[in-house]
Design a protein around this motif. Structure first.
Motif, short mmCIF file in Angstrom:
data_model
loop_
_atom_site.label_atom_id
_atom_site.label_comp_id
_atom_site.label_asym_id
_atom_site.label_seq_id
_atom_site.Cartn_x
_atom_site.Cartn_y
_atom_site.Cartn_z
N MET C 1 0.84 -1.20 0.00
CA MET C 1 0.00 0.00 0.00
C MET C 1 0.87 1.25 0.00
O MET C 1 0.68 2.15 -0.81
CB MET C 1 -0.88 -0.02 1.25
N GLU C 4 2.66 1.67 -3.25
CA GLU C 4 1.65 1.94 -4.27
C GLU C 4 1.28 3.42 -4.24
O GLU C 4 1.25 4.10 -5.26
CB GLU C 4 0.43 1.08 -3.96
N VAL C 5 1.04 3.91 -3.03
CA VAL C 5 0.66 5.32 -2.86
C VAL C 5 1.79 6.23 -3.30
O VAL C 5 1.59 7.21 -4.02
CB VAL C 5 0.28 5.59 -1.39
N MET C 8 1.96 6.45 -6.87
CA MET C 8 0.88 7.26 -7.44
C MET C 8 1.20 8.74 -7.39
O MET C 8 1.01 9.47 -8.35
CB MET C 8 -0.43 7.00 -6.68
N HIS C 347 -12.63 3.68 -1.91
CA HIS C 347 -11.49 4.23 -2.65
C HIS C 347 -10.29 4.38 -1.73
O HIS C 347 -9.62 5.39 -1.77
CB HIS C 347 -11.85 5.59 -3.25
N GLY C 348 -10.05 3.39 -0.89
CA GLY C 348 -9.02 3.48 0.12
C GLY C 348 -7.68 3.98 -0.39
O GLY C 348 -7.13 4.96 0.12
N THR C 349 -7.17 3.37 -1.46
CA THR C 349 -5.85 3.74 -1.95
C THR C 349 -5.84 5.17 -2.44
O THR C 349 -4.93 5.94 -2.15
CB THR C 349 -5.43 2.81 -3.11
N THR C 352 -5.88 7.56 0.44
CA THR C 352 -4.55 7.61 1.07
C THR C 352 -3.61 8.46 0.22
O THR C 352 -2.83 9.27 0.74
CB THR C 352 -3.96 6.19 1.21
N ALA C 353 -3.70 8.28 -1.11
CA ALA C 353 -2.85 9.08 -2.00
C ALA C 353 -3.19 10.56 -1.86
O ALA C 353 -2.31 11.40 -1.82
CB ALA C 353 -3.04 8.62 -3.44
#
Lengths: 164, 333, 490
Positions: C1, C4-5, C8, C347-349, C352-353
């Protein structure tokens, strides 16, 4: 001296608010505060403040030999009009008022350019320099605000009249 | 520096000023001689009576952007804000009727004359197209004791003045929705007093905080709070249920014959030629049939609607009359 | 995660968009009359056509920087660029007369810290804080705004009576137009343009800028000493502020976030509140308003914190915390991000982004702010007789741009002349401006609260938060008068 002027302004403001509130109800229906409820609170605070200021500064003046002081102050006030910085400020106020007045008639861009030019010359910038600067300023305002940001500026009445 | 004496200095200022004025005047004259051959031959201005970023402004800007895309027109959106919407609507009504100043009219137009705010109503306009309708809904706290709208209506009837409702200013769209709902259910509108608020969002917050008991705004506005389990919708004042909120019944289903809501549309000054109105209508019609428009309206929670010019005119007349009657019924005028 | 963030937000197009938005924000914020709210509205249509992260990032970055940039003209010219900079304008300007560049660096540092604290609170305590914030009803708002109004007297503590007069004038200006509770038309003298009241931004520009222009033009040949711009240790002041006013900065950032999270109050009220509180708690309260570093630090860290705080109720309950997030709501919806508790699950990710962008945008602000300070401080090299008409021009276009109304330009001008005389008579301008913001809120919340309770006044002290706020407000109201009484006896 200042305090007594502020006091008088404060008192007249209080009276003025009361006059404005004449036609508006203080309470509505079963006693809900109406549209003139808060303005009248403001008015009473203004009256109290005014009284306090006037009484206080009157006492202060009495102690320091009031009348001579007062006459001196009035004389100072007269001299103020001849004072160059004050005249400079007044000149600017007038120029700015004429500027805003003319905007709807000859359009924002043109009036602004004239205003910039005249103010600069009036306060001692050389003519050629003033002309270049006002032209450059208006051009950049035009590009930034009108072309890029799409801010709408006043159109000349003259222009729209001819258009119809 | 260039000029030494004071007199010649002021003289030359005068000359420059005169020169600029003459040149500008000439330019305007020149542009006026070449008459525009076909509509639209120059940018069109959309007037919006509400501030940038609000719902009306957002739809108007999307409409403008899509018109630029699909019809190749140049459209500028101008916000004329103030006076509770009167200033913008007055500006639209008094614009030259040449089709270059187009108004985005909103529900409030039906109220100005009745509320004595400004002498402008549907009579000053030639309607072009209606593109949005958002029905009012009855929203209460999620833990409220009423199972459905009938129980709530009966409770109000039996305990007049006990509950308070809010949603917008006094005489605003959601207030009139409340009056119509109660009147058509046979309850005196005074039994549910109205607390003015500055909009749906602060009113919903007030509802959650326990300051009021009922909020009559649109369902999409309450969407996040419904999802959060803080509030629930009891009924929607529409002819059909909202597909995004299938559990909320309509008032008509529950036997109260009343539907009402806010709307947005396009209109031009009264004396605009019909040919221009038709061109505008056809192009905007194309836009609101596009998938981009539908997606935008859906995501923003605006209700899609369509009425052509003549039906929009009839709709406006009826809305104006309804509003007048209800404001009288509530004792506002 | 985590990676990933990181991936992004470190995409070149996202970073580029943030930088563009930040430079746009500098320009908007520094220009009197163009506010962060307006800039957001201009930006939102563009974001419809971007991917959600880029679009939302641009709004976040733009708003944060615009609020900082509002301080630039406040320091250099005594004109707050946005309403959120009004509280510290006097102090910042006095400091800026001798050390313009250092003051701006200090401003920037505190803005970044405030923004980051606000963002951290947003990231970690959103659900709790949002729950607290939406429980404010009109009763709490009444006490809160009344307390805020008392700040107008606090900030003029030397002569509280003139502060009170300033409040009356400001309040009166704000009562013009259609009155919001019953719809009565008040004090319009039959003019349609006044139905909507005097617009706030033109009033603020007029009250702050015009008196300053008049003072500058009265001595048109003077100019700043250019060597001021080449101060030897430009970062020293910022470091002093950080070490000396640690508690002030932390407290202000907390106050700012909290006020920002309240749906009824934004960055402007946050700055005022924090400024007022600091004046109360400061060891040298008499210096605030006369070029106090502490005052600048307090207000400028609070307003940036409030910008982040405003997103708390928006993301959790879809209730915007200020006018910027009200517009951002539209942008979120347009990307199918319906705010609410489900947002974090669905839309968790992405969320976080977006949170990461808050931190990133504030860090990048250091760079953008540095560049903009370098560029803008050159403004002081321009001689007054050229600078003054240029600023007058910006005042006119700024006032006009708010509602596209020439009437607003006239209000700016008339209030400006009024402000000039008020300043001469010692009536504090900040008190007037604060009363224009808060006056109508006090009135509206007072009357609607009584409507809710059927005229039962006990409602004002019926809930725990309202009692606390009431005590706070009354205490602050009475205190300055007790103080003057003491002085009088002495």
């Amino acid at each position: 001296m200042k305090d007594i002027i502020v006091g008088i302004i404060s008192l007249s403001l209080g009276v003025f608010i009361i006059m404005l509130c004449r036609d508006l109800p203080i309470f509505i229906a079963k006693g809900y505060p109406g549209p003139s409820f808060f303005p009248l609170i403001l008015s009473s605070i203004s009256l109290i403040c005014g009284l306090v200021l006037v009484v206080r500064s009157y006492r202060g003046m009495k102690m320091s030999g009031g009348n001579a002081n007062l006459r001196q102050n009035i004389k100072l006030l007269g001299n103020l009009v001849k004072d160059i910085p004050v005249r400079n400020a007044i000149k600017f106020i007038v120029l700015m008022a004429v500027y805003i007045l003319l905007i709807p008639h000859i359009g924002f861009l043109l009036t602004s350019m004239l205003f910039m030019f005249i103010v600069q010359v009036a306060y001692g910038v050389s003519m050629s320099r003033a002309l270049t600067i006002s032209f450059a300023a208006i051009l950049s305002i035009y590009l930034l605000f009108i072309v890029v940001l799409k801010v709408v500026v006043p159109e000349p009445i003259l222009g729209t009249l001819v258009f119809r | 520096m260039v000029f030494s004496s004071g007199i010649s200095k002021s003289m030359s200022i005068l000359i420059i000023v005169l020169l600029i004025v003459v040149v500008a005047g000439g330019l305007y004259y020149y542009t006026s001689v070449s008459a525009p051959p076909q509509y639209p031959s120059k940018p069109i201005t959309f007037i919006v009576s509400w501030s940038a970023g609000g719902g009306t402004d957002r739809t108007a800007r999307m409409l403008a952007a899509l018109l630029e895309n699909m019809s190749g027109w140049k459209v500028v959106v101008e916000n004329k804000v103030g006076g509770g919407g009167t200033i913008g609507h007055l500006a639209m009504a008094t614009a030259p009727p040449d089709g270059y100043t187009v108004g985005i009219i909103t529900f409030e137009l039906s109220t100005f004359e009745w509320m004595g705010l400004a002498n402008v109503s549907y009579k000053n306009f030639k309607p072009v197209i209606l593109y949005n309708k958002d029905p009012a809904a009855v929203i209460v706290r999620a833990d409220a004791p009423w199972k459905d709208i009938i129980e709530l209506t009966n409770y109000i009837k039996e305990n007049p003045g006990k509950l308070k409702a809010s949603g917008t200013a006094k005489g605003g769209v959601w207030d009139i929705g409340r009056i119509g709902w109660l009147k058509n259910a046979g309850v005196n509108p005074g039994a549910l007093p109205w607390v003015p608020s500055t909009g749906a969002a602060p009113c919903l917050q007030e509802l959650v905080a326990g300051g009021i008991d009922i909020c009559t705004c649109s369902l999409p506005e309450a969407g996040p709070l419904i999802e959060a389990g803080k509030v629930k919708g009891l009924a929607v004042m529409a002819d059909e249920r909202n597909p995004a909120f299938p559990d909320v019944p309509t008032l008509k289903e529950k036997g109260i014959n009343w539907s009402f809501g806010t709307w947005r549309g396009v209109a031009v000054p009264k004396d605009t030629p019909d040919s221009i109105v038709k061109i505008l209508h056809d192009n905007i019609r194309k836009v609101i049939n596009s998938s981009q428009w539908k997606e935008f309206m859906d995501k923003n929670g605006f209700g899609m609607a369509y009425l052509p010019s003549d039906e929009f005119a009839k709709f406006l007349e009826k809305d104006y009359r309804d509003v007048g009657e209800l404001l009288k019924a509530a004792g506002y005028i | 995660m985590f990676f990933e963030v990181l991936q992004m937000i470190l995409q070149p197009n996202v970073l580029f968009a943030i930088l563009i938005a930040e430079f746009f924000g500098v320009f908007i914020g520094a220009m009197p009359g163009l506010t962060a709210t307006m800039a957001t509205a201009l930006l939102v249509p563009f974001t419809y056509f971007m991917d959600p992260l880029t679009g939302i990032s641009m709004i976040i970055a733009m708003a944060a920087v615009a609020i900082f940039a509002g301080d630039i003209p406040a320091v250099l010219l005594k004109i707050p660029g946005t309403p959120a900079s009004a509280a510290q304008t006097l102090d910042a300007y006095v400091l800026g007369r001798t050390k313009p560049v250092s003051t701006l660096y200090t401003d920037l540092t505190c803005s970044v810290i405030g923004g980051i604290v606000g963002s951290l609170i947003l990231i970690f305590t959103s659900p709790v804080l949002a729950e607290f914030a939406v429980n404010f009803s009109s009763v709490e708002y009444f006490w809160l705004t009344l307390w805020g109004l008392s700040m107008a007297v606090v900030i003029s503590a030397e002569k509280p009576i003139k502060g009170v007069l300033g409040v009356i004038i400001g309040f009166l200006i704000a009562t013009i137009g259609i009155e919001p509770v019953y719809g009565y038309v008040r004090f319009t003298f039959g003019r349609v343009e006044l139905l909507g009241g005097i617009s706030f931004i033109p009033a603020m520009i007029g009250l702050f800028a015009v008196p300053e222009l008049l003072r500058q033009i009265s001595r048109p040949y003077e100019r700043y000493e250019v060597q001021l711009l080449k101060s030897k240790k430009p970062y020293e002041m910022a470091l002093t502020a950080l070490s000396k006013f640690k508690t002030t900065i932390t407290r202000s950032a907390l106050i700012g976030t909290l006020i920002g999270a309240l749906p009824g109050a934004g960055a402007d009220i946050a700055a005022w509140t924090s400024y007022g509180v600091t004046k109360r708690l400061s060891k040298k309260p008499e210096e605030l308003g006369k070029g106090s570093l502490e005052g600048v630090v307090a207000a400028t860290s609070a307003n940036n914190a409030a910008i982040s705080g405003a997103w708390i109720p928006l993301l959790v309950f879809g209730i915007p915390g200020d006018s910027i997030t009200a517009i951002a709501l539209g942008a979120l919806m347009a990307h199918g991000l319906r705010p609410g508790p489900m947002l974090f699950q669905r839309h968790g990710t992405l969320i976080t982004a977006i949170f990461a962008v808050f931190i990133l945008a504030n860090l990048l602000m250091l760079l953008v702010g540095y560049i903009s300070i370098k560029l803008s401080s050159n403004m002081l090299r321009i001689p007054r007789n050229i600078l003054v008409p240029l600023i007058a021009l910006f005042c006119v276009i700024g006032s006009y741009a708010v509602n596209n109304s020439l009437f607003d330009v006239w209000s700016m001008f008339v209030l400006g002349i009024l402000g000039y005389f008020m300043e001469r008579l010692g009536i504090p301008i900040p008190s007037v401006v604060l009363a224009i913001i808060l006056g109508p809120m006090v009135e509206f919340n007072f009357i609607t609260t009584l409507m809710k309770s059927d005229l039962n006044p006990l409602i004002f002290v019926s809930r725990p938060i309202s009692i606390a706020l009431a005590v706070l407000a009354l205490f602050t109201w009475i205190l300055p008068f007790i103080r003057t009484r003491k002085n009088y006896r002495r």
